[in-house]
Design a protein around this motif. Structure first.
Motif, short mmCIF file in Angstrom:
data_model
loop_
_atom_site.label_atom_id
_atom_site.label_comp_id
_atom_site.label_asym_id
_atom_site.label_seq_id
_atom_site.Cartn_x
_atom_site.Cartn_y
_atom_site.Cartn_z
N GLY A 1 7.18 20.93 97.91
CA GLY A 1 8.27 21.08 98.87
C GLY A 1 9.64 20.68 98.38
N ASN A 2 9.77 20.29 97.11
CA ASN A 2 11.08 19.85 96.63
C ASN A 2 11.64 20.82 95.60
OD1 ASN A 2 10.74 17.59 98.24
ND2 ASN A 2 9.76 16.45 96.58
N LYS A 3 12.37 21.80 96.08
CA LYS A 3 12.87 22.85 95.19
C LYS A 3 14.39 22.76 95.04
CE LYS A 3 9.23 25.98 94.98
NZ LYS A 3 8.29 24.93 94.55
N GLU A 4 15.04 22.13 96.00
CA GLU A 4 16.49 22.19 96.07
C GLU A 4 17.12 21.13 95.16
OE1 GLU A 4 17.96 19.47 98.05
OE2 GLU A 4 19.96 20.21 98.34
N LYS A 5 18.04 21.56 94.32
CA LYS A 5 18.71 20.63 93.40
C LYS A 5 19.81 19.88 94.12
CE LYS A 5 17.49 22.81 89.16
NZ LYS A 5 17.78 23.86 88.23
N ASP A 6 20.03 18.63 93.72
CA ASP A 6 21.05 17.81 94.36
C ASP A 6 22.17 17.51 93.39
OD1 ASP A 6 19.92 17.15 97.11
OD2 ASP A 6 18.21 16.84 95.79
N GLY A 7 23.30 18.11 93.64
CA GLY A 7 24.43 18.00 92.72
C GLY A 7 25.29 16.77 92.98
N TYR A 8 26.30 16.65 92.17
CA TYR A 8 27.16 15.46 92.26
C TYR A 8 28.52 15.79 91.67
CZ TYR A 8 28.83 10.73 91.20
OH TYR A 8 29.57 9.58 91.12
N THR A 9 29.59 15.36 92.33
CA THR A 9 30.92 15.47 91.73
C THR A 9 31.62 14.13 91.87
OG1 THR A 9 31.88 16.21 93.82
CG2 THR A 9 31.28 17.93 92.25
N ASN A 10 32.42 13.81 90.89
CA ASN A 10 33.14 12.54 90.89
C ASN A 10 34.51 12.77 90.27
OD1 ASN A 10 34.21 10.07 89.80
ND2 ASN A 10 32.19 9.13 89.95
#
Ligand SMILES: [Ca+2]
Ligand SMILES: [Ca+2]
Length: 655
Positions: free
Chosen positions: A225-234
């Motif tokens: 159930g974990n397909k979605e990538k979690d992005g990050y910006t800084n």
């Protein structure tokens, strides 16, 4: 596709710079850098262990210094990545870049380590235990990181129980301009630049950085159930102004701003994925520091005023998979710190340091959770606490080879009352055999956080407890440092012990109580070897035992063993190759995937990395790094994702 484009762009820019004229000037810098390496460790000046610029030789504590420049040249982007390279601590993270990161120093909880940026305390007053989330701090403008393990409250007051991590930024750069950029796996692109110089006698340095990544899934993609990538910006910016007022006085101004957005998942483990759960973070830090010398340079005063403002917003609207679930959170805190430090250079052999520190912390939060089960709100109204500390320390050179530092401090917290702490550190250098013996002992404390004191009771029972007392600890360590073959081999062995009491723990019936006790102890062995002028190796081993004495269980997420072997081969001034292997041992964690949390044993794992740096001594350098070479599948926190094999490439340029 985006990544490929970025990689081409980076390579293209690299070539442009390489073909430019600047590369010709690089050769002269070679000698000075080799000189620097020769003087490694023993003549290095450190500031954290005594609040004074002191040669490392005179320090009785096991201080660790991370030179940031070296890591930047390899392409590392964050302070968390730099700390993850060490065996002295263990870094845990609830997902990839930008996800909450905690550092467990000498087996202690993360809130028991005080984090300083240029002397300013950044542990967040709105965090339930006043811990610092290390995930958002970029390495771009960092000069070095000093880690001072052990109870250090006599130097820095509350929170410095397991040690201090001091991030020291670049102030006056030799370069007028620097630019570095890196691109690679997970659509990662990182760019930073700085300018520096002098204007009408005022030195300045301004730097800016932008880091963005498509990331990995925070809830590990190894589970269903974990397909979605979690992005990050800084986006980060910092500045420093230095204004000399004659030869005996100076004023320094510092500021730092960061804005970050992290994509989150609802929890680790199976079906933790959430497509629109995200966190926004804003931090502003400012500091003004006045320094003067008087009485024939015998008396130095440093007066500083600093503040940190933190604001965090969580938003998790309904979505296709969670049609009836919504989360909203707002967290705000501010921290003010006034410090007046006096250094009396009494004689050549005694420096007396004394001062007063006044702090104020303020925090408020509001968190709302809506689901099919109902509505849950956790509201924490604005609360404030102040504390005043007075400290005194003598740093004595008893002979040319025997050094002693003794310190005492009293802190008064507006609610939790008084805490008195002490420390003693000695260093003895036996010239005949090039052996350094060191030992230190000290006590530490941590004032209860605003949340622990004042969190309002809920339907389920009490939370905050206004009669909490400070948490306390005692620590000691001994160590040996042996230099062999004209500094071609340096071996360090350290043993430490820490005991914590009055630890604040949550109890469902009575809220927060000072009931916890814990103990940690361990060994650290480091061997630095330079068998040939072009080969350098570092072997590091860390053994830690960390136990909760109240429940007689191991503390969570502490690997009992960590080892790292690093090899650097520099065939010529124009290229060097770096290779390292890290082994992290077994540790216990809690698996929440079956409603009730179950204690589980987490398997050990091995990570290998390699970096190639071209023209490492030049004004222009180019690098290629490969992380997690064996594509090892591992977890730092049960259920949360970590990156697999990844490739990054970039350049750095300065003039
Ligand atoms: Ca995800
Ligand atoms: Ca959602």
């Amino acid at each position: 596709m985006k990544v490929k484009k970025s990689i081409f762009l980076v390579i293209f820019l690299s070539l442009v710079f390489f073909l430019g004229p600047n590369v010709l000037h690089g050769r002269q810098e070679k000698e000075t850098s080799q000189e620097k390496e020769k003087l490694k460790l023993h003549h290095e000046i450190v500031v954290t262990a005594t609040r004074l610029e002191t040669p490392a030789l005179e320090i009785g504590n096991a201080i660790v210094v991370i030179p940031a420049e070296e890591l930047r040249k390899q392409g590392l982007a964050t302070v968390a990545e730099a700390l993850a390279q060490l065996t002295h601590c263990f870094l845990t993270q609830n997902g990839g870049a930008g996800a909450a990161a905690s550092v467990l120093l000498r087996g202690a909880n993360s809130e028991h380590t005080l984090v300083l940026i240029d002397g300013v305390e950044v542990n967040d007053p709105v965090s339930p235990s006043r811990a610092y989330d290390l995930s958002h701090l970029l390495l771009a403008d960092v000069e070095r990181i000093e880690i001072l393990p052990g109870a250090q409250s006599p130097l820095y007051g509350s929170d410095a129980m397991a040690g201090v991590i001091h991030i020291i930024t670049k102030k006056r750069d030799l370069h007028r301009f620097t630019l570095a950029s890196e691109a690679g796996s997970f659509s990662t692109l990182h760019t930073n630049m700085s300018i520096g110089g002098k204007l009408k006698g005022i030195s300045y340095r301004l730097s800016g950085a932008r880091f963005q990544t498509g990331g990995v899934s925070a809830a590990s993609s190894f589970y269903a159930g974990n397909k979605e990538k979690d992005g990050y910006t800084n986006t980060s910016a910092s500045g420093h102004l230095f204004w000399p007022l004659g030869s005996q006085k100076e004023i320094e101004l510092n500021f730092r701003y960061l804005k970050a957005r992290t994509d989150l998942d609802n929890y680790g483990g199976p079906y933790g994925d959430d497509p629109n759960n995200q966190q926004d973070m804003d931090t502003f830090l400012g500091k003004v520091n006045y320094r003067s010398l008087s009485l024939g340079s015998r008396w130095e005063q440093r007066i500083s005023l600093s503040f940190v403002l933190n604001s965090r917003e969580n938003s998790n609207p309904e979505d296709a998979t969670h049609p009836a679930e919504r989360e909203e959170g707002r967290f705000k805190s501010c921290f003010f710190q006034f410090d007046w430090q006096n250094n009396w250079f009494l004689t050549e052999n005694h420096t007396l340091t004394f001062g007063v520190e006044q702090e104020q912390e303020e925090a408020e939060s509001d968190y709302l959770w809506l689901s099919a089960y109902g509505r849950d709100r956790s509201y924490f109204p604005a609360k404030k606490a102040t504390s005043t500390g007075i400290y005194i320390q003598d740093h004595a050179k008893l002979s040319s080879s025997f050094f002693l530092t003794a310190g005492l401090r009293a802190d008064h917290h507006s609610r939790a009352g008084l805490a008195v702490t002490y420390r003693l550190a000695q260093s003895y250098f036996l010239e005949a055999t090039s052996t350094k013996f060191r030992a230190s002992l000290g006590s530490g404390f941590k004032a209860p956080s605003l949340y622990q004191l004042y969190a309002p009771a809920t339907f389920w029972g009490p939370i905050g407890n206004a009669s909490l007392k400070p948490e306390k600890n005692f620590s000691w360590d001994i160590g040996l440092e042996q230099i062999l073959f004209h500094q071609r081999v340096i071996i360090q062995l350290n043993y430490f012990f820490m005991r914590f009491r009055n630890l604040i723990q949550f109890d469902y019936a009575s809220g927060y109580q000072n009931v916890g006790r814990a103990e940690t102890w361990g060994w650290q062995l480091e061997a630095y070897m330079k068998p040939f002028s072009f080969v350098r190796t570092n072997l590091n081993f860390g053994w830690v035992k960390a136990r909760d004495l109240t429940h007689q269980t191991p503390l969570l997420r502490r690997p009992d063993f960590q080892a790292k072997a690093e090899f650097e081969i520099k065939f010529s001034p124009s290229w060097k190759l770096l290779f390292s292997v890290t082994r992290v041992g077994e540790r216990e964690d809690i698996d929440y995937s079956n409603w009730i949390g179950v204690r589980v044993k987490m398997p050990g794992f091995t990570l290998a990395r390699a970096a190639l740096i071209l023209w490492p001594e030049n004004k222009f350098s180019f690098h290629l790094r490969l992380e997690n070479l064996t594509n090892c599948r591992y977890e730092l926190v049960k259920g949360y994702g970590t990156p697999g094999f990844s490739v990054y490439t970039g350049f750095a340029f300065s003039f």
